[in-house]
Design an enzyme around this catalytic site. Structure first.
Site, PDB file in Angstrom:
ATOM      1  N   LYS A 260       0.854  -1.187   0.000  1.00 11.25           N
ATOM      2  CA  LYS A 260       0.000   0.000   0.000  1.00 11.25           C
ATOM      3  C   LYS A 260       0.890   1.238   0.000  1.00 11.25           C
ATOM      4  O   LYS A 260       1.764   1.394   0.871  1.00 11.25           O
ATOM      5  CB  LYS A 260      -0.852  -0.008   1.262  1.00 11.25           C
ATOM      6  CG  LYS A 260      -2.332   0.185   1.004  1.00 11.25           C
ATOM      7  CD  LYS A 260      -3.057   0.093   2.322  1.00 11.25           C
ATOM      8  CE  LYS A 260      -4.532   0.355   2.131  1.00 11.25           C
ATOM      9  NZ  LYS A 260      -5.203   0.512   3.412  1.00 11.25           N
ATOM     10  N   ILE A 261       0.633   2.101  -0.963  1.00 14.58           N
ATOM     11  CA  ILE A 261       1.471   3.285  -1.161  1.00 14.58           C
ATOM     12  C   ILE A 261       0.549   4.499  -1.293  1.00 14.58           C
ATOM     13  O   ILE A 261      -0.465   4.425  -2.005  1.00 14.58           O
ATOM     14  CB  ILE A 261       2.293   3.113  -2.464  1.00 14.58           C
ATOM     15  CG1 ILE A 261       3.282   1.960  -2.288  1.00 14.58           C
ATOM     16  CG2 ILE A 261       2.995   4.381  -2.883  1.00 14.58           C
ATOM     17  CD1 ILE A 261       4.088   1.668  -3.507  1.00 14.58           C
TER      18      ILE A 261
END
Ligand code: E4P
Length: 219
Positions: free
Chosen positions: A83-84
């Site tokens: 997750k970015i």
């Protein structure tokens, strides 16, 4: 539409998984902080319960740091998705991780332009946060609608995860729009199968069945 659970709590994940309808898990630093365990070992435990994708967020804000953390988290299990956040550095990291075959979920998405750029960078998933938009008097589901339209216009393969879901209508509306996935807190998952008429109906059927049995015994 796939159903992910939005939690880092093992009991909630086990319970939702036991219903046979769970396709994956999303976590974030806030959700992991509620569990009080070392976050990497908590993520490993989650991956042992669920076969589908499990999102683990990076903390670094620069692309280099994000890539370093992504590589570490990807070692936890083969179903980890990184997750970015939707930032310029997030774009750079996403592009690099795509070339390394590491799956990404671009989080904290609040605009269609962010969704288009992260898709161009090669994001596997994008997470529009509908509840947090609703919180500031902006229709969160309109964002999902826009992203769906734009992705369809260009045949973009990035999958839409509707996130920050607060109630069952967010879930139903996600399916109406044709989102790929909804990530739903456990308390909302529990509400999805609840209907007072189902409960009243069961009670009436059981009552009538008892009466029938009683009448037969009297004969
Ligand atoms: C999703 O990936 C996020 O973890 C989550 O949906 C955020 O939800 P919130 O806005 O209720 O914190």
């Amino acid at each position: 539409m796939k159903l992910f659970i939005d939690t880092a709590n093992l009991e909630e994940i086990k319970r939702a998984n036991s219903y046979g309808i769970l396709d994956g898990v999303t976590t974030n630093p806030t959700l992991l902080s509620r569990e009080k365990n070392e976050p990497m070992s908590q993520l490993k435990k989650i991956c042992e319960i669920v076969d589908g994708p499990v999102s683990a967020e990076v903390i670094a804000l620069d692309a280099e740091g994000m890539i370093k953390e992504a590589k570490e988290r990807a070692k936890i299990a083969s179903n980890i998705v990184i997750k970015i956040p939707c930032t310029v550095d997030g774009l750079k990291a996403t592009k690099e991780l795509k070339s390394l075959n590491i799956k990404t979920n671009l989080t904290l998405c609040f605009s269609p332009s962010q969704a288009l750029l992260v898709a161009k960078a090669g994001a596997t998933y994008v997470s529009p946060f509908v509840g947090r938009l609703d919180d500031i008097s902006t229709e969160g589901m309109n964002l999902v609608d826009d992203i769906k339209l734009i992705y369809e216009n260009y045949g973009i393969p990035t999958q839409i995860i509707v996130a920050s879901i607060r109630h069952p209508l967010h879930f139903v509306e996600s399916a109406r729009i044709g989102a790929d996935i909804a990530t739903v807190p456990f308390a909302v998952i529990e509400k999805l199968m609840k209907h007072p008429l189902t409960d009243i109906g069961i009670e009436k059927f059981l009552d009538d069945w008892k009466k029938l049995k009683g009448n037969l015994q009297k004969k």
